[in-house]
Design an enzyme around this catalytic site. Structure first.
Site, mmCIF file in Angstrom:
data_model
loop_
_atom_site.group_PDB
_atom_site.id
_atom_site.type_symbol
_atom_site.label_atom_id
_atom_site.label_comp_id
_atom_site.label_asym_id
_atom_site.label_seq_id
_atom_site.Cartn_x
_atom_site.Cartn_y
_atom_site.Cartn_z
ATOM 1 C CE LYS A 42 -4.079 24.472 26.833
ATOM 2 N NZ LYS A 42 -3.994 25.188 28.124
ATOM 3 C CG ASP A 69 -6.939 24.196 29.705
ATOM 4 O OD1 ASP A 69 -7.599 23.706 30.814
ATOM 5 O OD2 ASP A 69 -5.944 24.156 29.658
ATOM 6 C CE LYS A 71 -5.051 22.398 33.074
ATOM 7 N NZ LYS A 71 -4.935 23.397 32.288
ATOM 8 C CB THR A 128 1.200 16.495 31.086
ATOM 9 O OG1 THR A 128 0.901 17.819 30.829
ATOM 10 C CG2 THR A 128 0.232 15.702 30.240
ATOM 11 N NE ARG A 220 5.889 25.676 28.084
ATOM 12 C CZ ARG A 220 6.067 24.960 29.182
ATOM 13 N NH1 ARG A 220 6.844 25.445 30.098
ATOM 14 N NH2 ARG A 220 5.360 24.063 29.556
HETATM 15 O O1 C5P Z 1 3.854 24.765 26.534
HETATM 16 P P1 C5P Z 1 3.212 23.572 26.749
HETATM 17 O O2 C5P Z 1 3.101 22.628 25.226
HETATM 18 O O3 C5P Z 1 3.952 22.542 27.652
HETATM 19 O O4 C5P Z 1 1.854 23.677 27.209
HETATM 20 C C1 C5P Z 1 0.868 22.881 27.477
HETATM 21 C C2 C5P Z 1 -0.572 23.483 27.782
HETATM 22 O O5 C5P Z 1 -1.415 22.215 28.171
HETATM 23 C C3 C5P Z 1 -0.332 24.140 29.017
HETATM 24 O O6 C5P Z 1 -1.471 25.426 28.390
HETATM 25 C C4 C5P Z 1 -1.006 23.468 29.991
HETATM 26 O O7 C5P Z 1 -1.695 24.234 30.862
HETATM 27 C C5 C5P Z 1 -2.163 22.479 29.580
HETATM 28 N N1 C5P Z 1 -2.065 21.277 30.357
HETATM 29 C C6 C5P Z 1 -1.024 20.351 30.722
HETATM 30 N N2 C5P Z 1 -1.323 19.144 31.265
HETATM 31 C C7 C5P Z 1 -2.708 18.928 31.495
HETATM 32 C C8 C5P Z 1 -3.671 19.566 30.964
HETATM 33 C C9 C5P Z 1 -3.149 21.016 30.661
HETATM 34 O O8 C5P Z 1 -0.014 20.685 30.266
HETATM 35 N N3 C5P Z 1 -2.928 17.608 32.068
#
Ligand code: C5P
Length: 249
Positions: A42, A69, A71, A128, A220
């Protein structure tokens, strides 16, 4: 991947690695290390803003698939033209904020349908990192978070998108509301042994998949790890073990 279960690796891997890194060098290192263990990478706002098309090329050159992504959330015409531009880059998945409304989503779907190889269009429901309290008091949404997510998911699918991005905690409900055709992708996923960071509505990868997610997005816990490949292998082993247990039940 040694004696690993190949049904969770490569293009069949349910893990999408979020390359939330500042530069191409770091992204390249991760892609080299993780492909073909995982198939999808992503590329989000940070890497795309810093490195643009080179980020997409890096993933594709390694044989990986690209989930762009960004958005999108703008007036329908602007989003339509942005989707057309993204299609010409050959990306495999693309995100649009469902809260931009049905006309915007339909404009995005129309643009993708004109492409020779349309990407999977995904509607982002509620981030989220937003919990019920923030949705109510900051965004002033007066229905329950779960109801709002299902509403946005239904609108996205009705407008011609192929799937949605949502928290694992709403996946069960969404799977029932949207049926089996919808592709459900869950960020906010943390192995039990990982830190939550700023994610508020989290679940383990096994839990998210068992609730109906097709893919989990993990950033992460993998990208900041001392050994990203080792961590990814450990997560995939957990998923594989869980799937075997379910099969043997
Ligand atoms: O580091 P982490 O696992 O928290 O990353 C989650 C990824 O998913 C980030 O790139 C964030 O932008 C994306 N994301 C999210 N919640 C959403 C849509 C996308 O955390 N609803």
């Amino acid at each position: 991947m040694g004696n690993q279960d190949m049904s969770v690796c490569g293009n069949r891997s349910p893990i999408i690695v979020a390359l939330d890194v500042p530069d191409l060098r770091t992204a390249q290192k991760l892609v080299d290390e993780l492909h073909p263990l995982v198939g999808f990478f992503k590329i989000g706002l940070e890497l795309f803003t810093a490195e643009g098309l080179n980020a997409i090329e890096t993933v594709k050159a390694a044989g990986g698939r690209v989930f762009l992504d960004l958005k999108y959330h703008d007036i329908p015409n602007t989003v339509k033209r942005a989707v057309m531009a993204a299609c010409s880059l050959g990306v495999d998945m693309l995100t649009i904020h469902a809260s931009g409304g049905a006309n915007m989503l339909m404009a995005a779907a129309e643009a993708a349908s004109l492409a020779p190889h349309p990407p999977i269009l995904l509607g982002v429901t509620v981030l989220t990192s937003i919990d019920a309290e923030a949705l109510y008091s900051e965004l002033k949404v007066r229905v329950k978070l779960e109801e709002h997510v299902v509403h946005l998911g239904k609108m996205a699918m009705k407008s011609g998108l192929q799937g949605i991005v949502a928290s694992p905690l709403e996946t069960d409900r969404l799977r029932h509301a949207l049926g089996n055709e919808a592709i459900i992708i869950c960020p906010g996923v943390r192995p039990a042994w990982a830190q939550r960071d700023d994610q508020k509505r989290v679940a383990t990868p096994e839990k998210a998949l068992s609730l109906g997610a097709d893919y989990v997005v993990i950033g992460r816990p993998i990208t900041k790890a001392h050994d990203p490949r080792g961590v990814t292998t450990k997560i995939l082993q957990g998923i594989s073990k869980y799937r075997k247990e379910v099969k043997d039940r």
